[in-house]
Write an enzyme that holds these catalytic residues in place. Structure first.
Site, PDB file in Angstrom:
ATOM      1  CE  LYS A  53     -32.402 -72.335  -6.915  1.00 59.23           C
ATOM      2  NZ  LYS A  53     -31.194 -72.012  -7.698  1.00 59.23           N
ATOM      3  CD  GLN A  97     -28.638 -74.327  -9.376  1.00 61.64           C
ATOM      4  OE1 GLN A  97     -29.707 -73.739  -9.317  1.00 61.64           O
ATOM      5  NE2 GLN A  97     -27.806 -74.370  -8.355  1.00 61.64           N
ATOM      6  CG  ASP A 120     -29.760 -66.590  -9.424  1.00 64.13           C
ATOM      7  OD1 ASP A 120     -30.343 -66.724  -8.331  1.00 64.13           O
ATOM      8  OD2 ASP A 120     -29.200 -67.523 -10.016  1.00 64.13           O
TER       9      ASP A 120
END
Length: 299
Positions: A53, A97, A120
């Site tokens: 990422k 994460q 997200d």
């Protein structure tokens, strides 16, 4: 002939749009898109994912910052870091994460991220905006957003008259996927493990999306001839043919047999997977455009 969607190729085209939009935003308004990724602990799979990422963010021309915290990090310390990133005007996207190591509680952390920086798409405000059809100011969870790019490229923007079935009702994928299809005028059924006669429900689908986490559960006779099949499952199964103790990746759809019936299908690996990181980059550049008061690109 069945079309097998090349997820890597579609993801690459999304990334090209992101790069162009990032460069043009910086040129026009002086705003450089910024993404902060936070990882706690030392899970190797999470680290590999986060590194890819961060690497992609740099490639897109973003300001890319990564915070690697020890597994012993306390809830308050993580919350304080998120609060400081919320206050940082140079950061447009914040990603923590998951899963977090125990005993950390991820839910309050995710909900403490400013909704406009929640790339997200997991904040209840963004979930609510999607549920009410507000795609103009909310951010959509990356995997369903990526799957929807495949659907739009196959069927166009308007899905009027098409039946869509989503197998799986998770907050992370199933529910947002169903909302996206509904917003595009499809007639949507959300099916799951408790659905009566699941194969019959699936056979009615012009667009069949599988996200249950059960290897090759969807068989060819579940698929309506000519349907579009989007397989979101990623399952490791034993592969003795490769040698002792070896495994291979399969989806929730029995690909080899479903491919004979469907008109469009996504493979596993190489289908929806590459789109998740691409849509994370897309969400970051969308967030940066909104902050700068500019119209974000379409994906």
């Amino acid at each position: 002939m069945t079309t097998v969607i090349d997820g890597k190729q579609v993801a690459a085209s999304v990334i090209e749009t992101v790069k162009a939009a990032t460069a043009s935003l910086e040129k026009q308004s002086g705003v450089k898109a910024g993404l902060a990724v936070v990882i706690v602990g030392d899970d190797p799979a999470s680290h590999a994912y986060v590194n890819s990422k961060s690497k992609m963010a740099k490639e897109c021309g973003f300001k890319s910052v990564q915070y690697t915290l020890p597994a012993e990090t306390k809830q308050e310390e993580l919350a304080a870091l998120v609060a400081s990133l919320n206050d940082d005007a140079s950061i447009h996207g914040i990603l923590v994460q998951l899963p977090l190591p125990k005993p950390l509680n991820s839910e309050p952390i995710i909900q403490s991220i400013l909704p406009e920086k929640d790339v997200d798409g997991l904040h209840v405000v963004n979930a609510g905006k999607l549920a009410t059809g507000d795609l103009e100011t909310g951010l959509v969870s990356c995997t369903p957003a990526g799957a929807m790019v495949f659907v739009r490229r196959t069927h166009g923007e308007d899905l009027s008259g098409l039946n869509a079935v989503v197998i799986g009702r998770s907050n992370l994928f199933g529910k947002p996927m169903a909302q996206l299809l509904l917003n595009a005028n499809a007639t949507v059924t959300i099916a799951h493990s408790r659905t009566k006669d699941l194969p019959a429900v699936c056979r009615n689908a012009d667009i069949l999306v599988a996200a249950v986490g059960r290897p090759e559960m969807v068989k060819a006779d579940w698929v309506k001839p000519g349907a579009t099949v989007i397989d979101v499952g990623i399952n490791r199964v034993p592969a003795p043919e490769k040698g002792e103790g070896k495994t291979r990746l399969v989806g929730d759809v029995a690909f080899a047999e479903a491919e004979q019936v469907a008109s469009v299908i996504t493979p596993v690996p190489g289908g929806v997977g590459p789109m998740t990181i691409a849509m994370l980059m897309a969400n970051t550049v969308i967030a940066a455009h909104r902050t700068a008061g500019q119209k974000p690109p379409q994906f």
